[in-house]
Design a protein around this motif. Structure first.
Motif, PDB file in Angstrom:
ATOM      1  N   ILE A 267       1.988   6.331   5.561  1.00 56.90           N
ATOM      2  CA  ILE A 267       1.679   7.446   6.475  1.00 56.90           C
ATOM      3  C   ILE A 267       2.938   8.273   6.726  1.00 56.90           C
ATOM      4  O   ILE A 267       2.931   9.502   6.657  1.00 56.90           O
ATOM      5  CB  ILE A 267       1.115   6.915   7.813  1.00 56.90           C
ATOM      6  N   ILE A 268       4.054   7.571   6.984  1.00 59.54           N
ATOM      7  CA  ILE A 268       5.316   8.261   7.278  1.00 59.54           C
ATOM      8  C   ILE A 268       5.760   9.098   6.076  1.00 59.54           C
ATOM      9  O   ILE A 268       6.083  10.283   6.204  1.00 59.54           O
ATOM     10  CB  ILE A 268       6.415   7.243   7.648  1.00 59.54           C
TER      11      ILE A 268
ATOM     12  N   LEU B 121       1.353   0.174   4.882  1.00 62.11           N
ATOM     13  CA  LEU B 121       0.500   1.346   5.078  1.00 62.11           C
ATOM     14  C   LEU B 121       1.152   2.305   6.070  1.00 62.11           C
ATOM     15  O   LEU B 121       1.100   3.525   5.904  1.00 62.11           O
ATOM     16  CB  LEU B 121      -0.868   0.909   5.588  1.00 62.11           C
ATOM     17  N   GLY B 122       1.793   1.728   7.128  1.00 64.34           N
ATOM     18  CA  GLY B 122       2.514   2.561   8.083  1.00 64.34           C
ATOM     19  C   GLY B 122       3.550   3.415   7.367  1.00 64.34           C
ATOM     20  O   GLY B 122       3.694   4.607   7.635  1.00 64.34           O
ATOM     21  N   PHE B 123       4.260   2.789   6.414  1.00 64.54           N
ATOM     22  CA  PHE B 123       5.247   3.532   5.635  1.00 64.54           C
ATOM     23  C   PHE B 123       4.601   4.645   4.820  1.00 64.54           C
ATOM     24  O   PHE B 123       5.165   5.728   4.684  1.00 64.54           O
ATOM     25  CB  PHE B 123       6.019   2.591   4.704  1.00 64.54           C
TER      26      PHE B 123
ATOM     27  N   ASN C  26       3.700  12.206   5.514  1.00 65.56           N
ATOM     28  CA  ASN C  26       3.974  13.208   6.536  1.00 65.56           C
ATOM     29  C   ASN C  26       5.325  13.892   6.314  1.00 65.56           C
ATOM     30  O   ASN C  26       5.448  15.116   6.418  1.00 65.56           O
ATOM     31  CB  ASN C  26       3.916  12.541   7.915  1.00 65.56           C
ATOM     32  N   VAL C  27       6.330  13.085   5.972  1.00 68.21           N
ATOM     33  CA  VAL C  27       7.661  13.651   5.753  1.00 68.21           C
ATOM     34  C   VAL C  27       7.643  14.610   4.555  1.00 68.21           C
ATOM     35  O   VAL C  27       8.149  15.736   4.631  1.00 68.21           O
ATOM     36  CB  VAL C  27       8.699  12.531   5.535  1.00 68.21           C
TER      37      VAL C  27
ATOM     38  N   LEU D  98       0.814  -1.214   0.000  1.00 69.30           N
ATOM     39  CA  LEU D  98       0.000   0.000   0.000  1.00 69.30           C
ATOM     40  C   LEU D  98       0.848   1.265   0.000  1.00 69.30           C
ATOM     41  O   LEU D  98       0.327   2.363  -0.067  1.00 69.30           O
ATOM     42  CB  LEU D  98      -0.944   0.004   1.206  1.00 69.30           C
TER      43      LEU D  98
ATOM     44  N   ASN E  32       6.054  17.828   5.371  1.00 71.73           N
ATOM     45  CA  ASN E  32       6.885  18.708   6.185  1.00 71.73           C
ATOM     46  C   ASN E  32       8.041  19.311   5.389  1.00 71.73           C
ATOM     47  O   ASN E  32       8.449  20.437   5.655  1.00 71.73           O
ATOM     48  CB  ASN E  32       7.437  17.941   7.390  1.00 71.73           C
TER      49      ASN E  32
END
Lengths: 292, 278
Positions: A101-102, A97-99, A105-106, A35, A109
């Motif tokens: 999200i990261i 999926l966690g990746f 976000n990165v 994902l 930013n």
């Protein structure tokens, strides 16, 4: 202008083909849905964008985007997939999926959440062709997509690494008994898959001359639909399904409403899953698992 | 309780219902990535009933749940042909179709959203959330649940010993859809404004995340997951712009260290000082 819409649809379809190919490489070999591919696509787009904005030529930007996304693909394999290899299918899917999200976000930013824009005159040249006109960027998108697909086809069909990929896809355990390093093959699949998604990201961000950190989700989901329609059991189904969906989508916007396009795409996807789960190009044998 | 925490706990209750809807379907070994679609159906239908027809909220929720259950069964039948990741992708497609349907459905506001619902209180939300959680916990001790787990573990074997796998799998889909619709109805009446974007892929993923993080083998896991998913980003607020990234890192860490989720039978047994049966 039907002909003009067809050209636009083909351009979009070429990008879908690349991302769908990226999904089905991992899906075909490991039967997991990565994902994070949508975000790899987005990351590639930003890297390419940054390189173009630094006045580097387009090929450099393309390679930069591909490399960046491929390296991230390898990181994802090492951290989020490898340790969870024998867990149920959902677990590695959610760690990817966690990746995603990261990554989102990165990127938000680093580059901000507002869309970045390129000066449009950079790639705005259009070539008139009788009643229609083709943008130079559209030709670049289609050309690069065709070249990349050809390169992947060569890699899978003709090289020893490709043979290893196909062997692991066919039967992981037997391939390992025969001396294929399944771990390295998995890594390779993630790297190629990342490079393809990254290339697609560079192409689409240049095509639209704009990019946002949220582009990955929509396009990624659409690419999953393209993969399913083409057939998850055959990588090459994406070649047919990508342009098909691209054109269907552009025509829906042109002659229907822009809101209805997702309805058409996902409706087609469900129809295919129910009527022909092996996809448009898939063979009759759906019982043998994933194949490349 | 401050309004801030009241808002958070309302979110927990709503997410708990969504997580339970995934958990019920997952108990038969089917992963649904489209429960936000059922949630959307519940939200729009319940809102229509309370706003246009002036129904009381409880009646509206019950009808919405019933209608979603029927849709769940209709979706469940063709879904019987698909397994694993294919079923997940089909339900994903269903969810996206529902979202884009409401996007073009002008009578309920289309992309502009829909408003005017009466607001529901925190205690009302928890009456439903707690009630459904209790129902699932009771159900978990029943023979029916054992049959569901049997299908989860080995569908062929379950069919061979005489279980009606079709009815149980379809039933789970219908029940899950009804719970998701309750979640949607309460969401709509808590936020008093809905738009198709509320019911996209992200929402479906939230439900699945809550179940997997909290513990996918016990019903109480959904509660733990819902609490974590709502409160964790709040507790990470000191990280300002990086809190989502931190959340992603924590998510991966939990998956790597406890792939069965935070809560499982062994942990519950240890917490209640009982000898673990398994």
């Amino acid at each position: 202008m039907l002909l003009q819409q067809l050209v636009n649809g083909l351009t979009l379809g070429a990008v879908y083909t690349l991302i769908a190919l990226s999904f089905s490489l991992v899906m075909g070999i490991l039967s997991i849905l990565n994902l994070a591919i949508g975000e790899l696509f987005m990351l590639g787009g930003y890297l390419g964008f940054a390189l173009i904005a630094a006045h580097l030529p387009l090929p450099v930007a393309l390679i930069g985007g591909m490399l960046g996304a491929a390296v991230m693909g390898i990181v994802i394999e090492k951290v989020a997939y490898q340790p969870l290899r024998d867990a149920p299918l959902i677990t590695p899917m959610l760690s990817t999926l966690g990746f995603s999200i990261i990554l989102q976000n990165v990127v938000t930013n680093v580059w901000g959440s507002d869309p970045l824009q390129l000066p449009t005159e950079l790639f705005d040249t259009r070539i008139p062709l009788g009643p229609i006109s083709v943008g130079v960027m559209q030709l670049v998108v289609i050309g690069v997509a065709v070249a990349l697909v050809a390169a992947v086809a060569f890699l899978i069909q003709k090289t020893s690494a490709g043979r290893a990929l196909r062997a692991v896809a066919e039967n992981r355990d037997v391939a390992r008994l025969l001396g294929v390093s399944a771990g390295r093959v998995t890594l390779l699949a993630f790297a190629i898959s990342g490079a393809l998604a990254g290339a697609a990201g560079v192409l689409i961000s240049l095509h639209y001359a704009a990019i946002t950190p949220y582009i990955g989700v929509d396009t990624g989901l659409k690419a999953i639909a393209v993969m399913v329609i083409g057939g998850t059991t055959r990588v090459w189904g994406a070649l047919l399904a990508g342009p098909l969906i691209g054109i269907a989508e552009v025509l829906t916007i042109a002659y229907g409403s822009s809101q209805a396009r997702d309805l058409v795409v996902y409706g087609l996807m469900i129809l295919i899953l129910l009527i022909r789960p092996q996809g448009l190009l898939g063979g009759a044998r759906t019982d043998v698992g994933q194949r490349v | 309780m401050s309004t801030y925490y009241a808002g958070l706990f309302a979110d927990v209750g709503i997410l708990l219902l969504g997580a339970l809807s995934v958990y019920i379907i997952l108990a038969t070994g089917q992963l649904s990535l489209g429960n936000a679609g059922f949630m959307g159906v519940g939200a729009y239908l319940a809102s229509y009933l309370t706003v246009e027809l002036h129904w009381p909220i409880t009646a509206a929720l019950l009808v919405a749940a019933g209608a979603a259950a029927v849709i769940g069964i209709i979706v469940g039948f063709p879904a019987l042909r698909l397994k694993g990741i294919y079923l997940a992708m089909a339900t994903l497609g269903f969810g996206e179709m529902v979202r884009s349907f409401f996007l073009v459905f002008e009578p309920m506001g289309g992309s502009g959203g829909y408003r005017g619902m009466p607001h529901v209180s925190l205690s009302y939300i928890w009456l439903w959330a707690g009630g459904v959680l209790l129902l699932v916990l009771v159900l978990e001790r029943s023979r029916l649940w054992l049959e569901m787990r049997a299908i989860h573990d080995d569908e062929t074997a379950a069919g061979l010993v005489g279980l009606n796998t079709t009815a149980i799998k379809i039933g789970a889909f219908g029940f899950g859809a009804a719970v998701a619709a309750l979640c949607g109805g309460l969401f709509a009446h808590h936020y008093v404004y809905i738009e198709p974007g509320n019911f996209g892929f992200d929402r479906s993923i939230d439900f699945v995340l809550a179940v997997i993080l909290g513990g996918s083998t016990v019903g109480a896991g959904a509660l733990v997951g819902a609490l974590l998913l709502v409160l964790l980003p709040e507790w990470l607020r000191f990280l300002v712009d990086w809190r989502l990234a931190a959340f992603g890192v924590l998510l991966i860490l939990v998956l790597l260290t406890r792939r069965q989720g935070i809560l499982d039978r062994a942990l519950i047994a240890r917490l209640t000082f009982r000898r673990s049966a398994a």
